[in-house]
Design an enzyme around this catalytic site. Structure first.
Site, PDB file in Angstrom:
ATOM      1  N   HIS A 104       1.873   4.773  -2.675  1.00  0.00           N
ATOM      2  CA  HIS A 104       2.045   6.206  -2.404  1.00  0.00           C
ATOM      3  C   HIS A 104       3.449   6.653  -2.822  1.00  0.00           C
ATOM      4  CE1 HIS A 104      -1.752   6.860  -0.389  1.00  0.00           C
ATOM      5  NE2 HIS A 104      -1.517   5.942   0.524  1.00  0.00           N
ATOM      6  N   GLU A 147      -4.563   7.824  -3.010  1.00  0.00           N
ATOM      7  CA  GLU A 147      -5.101   6.570  -2.480  1.00  0.00           C
ATOM      8  C   GLU A 147      -5.448   5.604  -3.618  1.00  0.00           C
ATOM      9  OE1 GLU A 147      -4.747   6.167   0.615  1.00  0.00           O
ATOM     10  OE2 GLU A 147      -5.899   4.344   1.040  1.00  0.00           O
ATOM     11  N   HIS A 177       0.846  -1.202   0.000  1.00  0.00           N
ATOM     12  CA  HIS A 177       0.000   0.000   0.000  1.00  0.00           C
ATOM     13  C   HIS A 177       0.884   1.257   0.000  1.00  0.00           C
ATOM     14  CE1 HIS A 177      -3.682   2.330   1.166  1.00  0.00           C
ATOM     15  NE2 HIS A 177      -2.765   3.137   1.684  1.00  0.00           N
ATOM     16  N   GLU A 178       1.828   1.304   0.908  1.00  0.00           N
ATOM     17  CA  GLU A 178       2.696   2.491   1.007  1.00  0.00           C
ATOM     18  C   GLU A 178       3.593   2.614  -0.225  1.00  0.00           C
ATOM     19  OE1 GLU A 178       1.753   4.567   3.020  1.00  0.00           O
ATOM     20  OE2 GLU A 178       0.620   3.289   4.402  1.00  0.00           O
TER      21      GLU A 178
HETATM   22 ZN    ZN Z   1      -3.048   5.255   1.890  1.00  0.00          ZN
END
Ligand code: ZN
Length: 510
Positions: free
Chosen positions: A272, A298, A268-269
């Site tokens: 980003h 996101e 997830h990170e």
């Molecule tokens: Zn996030």
């Protein structure tokens, strides 16, 4: 204005804005340090250090000098292409500047202080599951946010807050999307609930942090993490930040009883991080050097976590590596593992929820935030309102406020208006992915071979490189050919649930 004179003023503006940006990034680094490295007793002084830099950044940015340069340059940049770096810089700086100048300095200070106090009170209240002790701080935050909203001319107060996270988006547009999502997601979660549960017992056990770290790095390096420009450190609540396009900081946490939590949170990170890493380096040291909005950010973390990381092709490629790091999975086949990491199970905690129920947690928060801002919902009745909706939407009973209304940090720091961007990110991730699959029909074959370069390159070209040059809506329109559309997200969830549970077309026609 004469071209030479215009160019000169532009260089002056660039230099001043670069200084503001430097102060902002110094704050990011202090904040990163606070959450990864700093001994706990450094907290009080660190808060003051951050407050000083935040005051300095505000003063530098809202100076009359920057105001004059922006005025002087309006005409000059009108003659430049809309997407040129210079025209974009002046346009976005103007918008940020006008917004920041509307906020009285004392209100800004009150907001910062209330956020810091609220956060401390929340940590304590959550630990003891004591909503009453948190209530006065929350009241203060909501009251200040109402005053903040009044600084802007918005159709409704919520719009003013949303603008900070999702420029150009209105609450009415969010409601329109959520009105479609809500009944469909509730229906989908119930359809799954009628089926037999999926065995996931093997995901729990004893999985040493050093092996989990090796696993996270093995995945990251495949996806595009380069040791010279990225870091991976540990923290309590994972996040990603960047100091420049050449300095990307990811964080994760290793729960030794859980084999997959850190892995998905790392992916997830990464989403980003890869966005920030691929902004055009020409935009470094400008306010254009980050993602266009929280929803678009996101959408990318969700893409790499879910559309890549929870897909069958990814595990067909990666499962042997996973088994070599955790030999105890030698007897668990890949299909059983895939189904376990994709099971749907209504639960209490947003950050631990599955792909189907996640957005319901968000819709609940969005509804409550609007009612708090309008005064329709009294803060003293907040826990009851929360618990009733958890039961109605997810069918779960909230045993205490720590696992209910106190679970998230956002409201403690006054961040109202942030939550919807998580669910919008889910929606947008699928809209972009649909276009990507049309452009790269073999993307899942590439993923199955462990190749991610073309995928990264397509996303870089379509989205990442632009940074904040274009408004979120312009970017979405350009990539997908339309506006927000929950259709692709719902079709994806329906197909996924069908695959994982062997249910035929659980959403019917959509
Ligand atoms: Zn996030």
């Amino acid at each position: 204005m004469a071209r030479d004179r215009g160019h000169e003023k532009l260089l002056e503006l660039r230099a001043l804005l670069a200084e503001v940006h430097d102060v902002g990034k110094a704050m990011s680094l202090l904040a990163w340090d606070q959450r990864t490295m700093m001994p706990v007793e450094g907290a009080a002084v660190r808060a003051e250090q951050l407050a000083t830099l935040s005051k300095l950044a505000h003063e530098l940015f809202t100076s009359d000098e920057i105001g004059r340069l922006l005025d002087d340059l309006t005409e000059y940049v009108d003659g430049l292409p809309h997407e040129s770096d210079d025209a974009s810089l002046v346009r976005v700086a103007r918008r940020d500047f006008d917004r920041e100048r509307r906020v009285p300095a004392d209100l800004r200070t009150d907001l910062t202080r209330a956020a810091a106090n609220g956060y401390e009170a929340w940590v304590d209240a959550r630990a003891r599951s004591d909503y009453a002790s948190f209530l006065p701080f929350l009241e203060r935050n909501v009251e200040l946010r109402q005053r903040y909203a009044e600084c802007f001319e918005a159709d409704e107060p919520y719009d003013a807050l949303l603008e900070d996270y999702e420029p150009g988006m209105k609450a009415a547009e969010v409601r329109e999307v959520f009105d479609v999502l809500k009944p469909e997601l509730i229906g989908l979660a119930r359809a799954v609930g009628d089926h037999e549960g999926i065995d996931h017992s093997f995901l729990s056990g004893k999985f040493p942090a050093d092996r989990q770290r090796a696993l996270s790095l093995a995945v990251l390096e495949r996806l595009g993490f380069e040791p010279d420009s990225w870091r991976l450190d540990t923290t309590a609540h994972p996040f990603a930040s960047s100091m420049s396009t050449g300095d990307i900081r990811l964080t994760t946490r290793f729960k030794e009883h859980d084999v997959s939590d850190a892995l998905f949170s790392t992916m997830h990170e990464f989403g980003h991080g890869v966005y920030e890493r691929n902004v055009d380096p020409a935009l470094d040291r400008t306010l254009l050097c980050r993602g266009a909005s929280m929803s678009l950010h996101e959408s990318q973390s969700r893409t790499w976590e879910n559309l890549v990381g929870r897909s069958r092709p990814f595990w067909r490629f990666f499962y042997p590596t996973f088994q070599s790091i955790f030999p105890e999975f030698g007897g668990i086949n890949e299909d059983a593992f895939y189904r376990a990491i994709n099971r749907v199970e209504p639960s209490l905690i947003r950050v631990e929820s599955d792909e189907v129920t996640y957005s319901l947690h968000i819709i609940l928060r969005f509804e409550i935030e609007q009612e708090l801002l309008s005064g329709e919902l009294d803060l003293r009745e907040l826990p009851e309102a929360w618990n009733a909706r958890m039961e109605e939407y997810l069918g779960v009973q909230v045993p205490d406020d720590a696992r209910g209304v106190l679970q998230d940090t956002h409201w403690s720091a006054g961040s109202l208006g942030y939550f919807p961007t998580y669910a919008l990110g889910n929606v947008i991730s699928l809209q972009i992915w649909d276009r990507l699959q049309a452009a790269m029909p073999d993307v899942y074959d590439q993923i199955e071979r462990g190749e991610f370069g073309q995928l990264r390159e397509w996303l870089r070209d379509q989205l990442y490189r632009h940074g904040r040059k274009l408004q979120p809506k312009e970017l979405i329109e350009r990539i997908t050919g339309g506006g927000l559309d929950p259709g692709p997200y719902l079709r994806y969830l329906s197909a996924k649930v069908g695959d994982v549970y062997g249910i035929e077309a659980p959403l019917g026609t959509r």
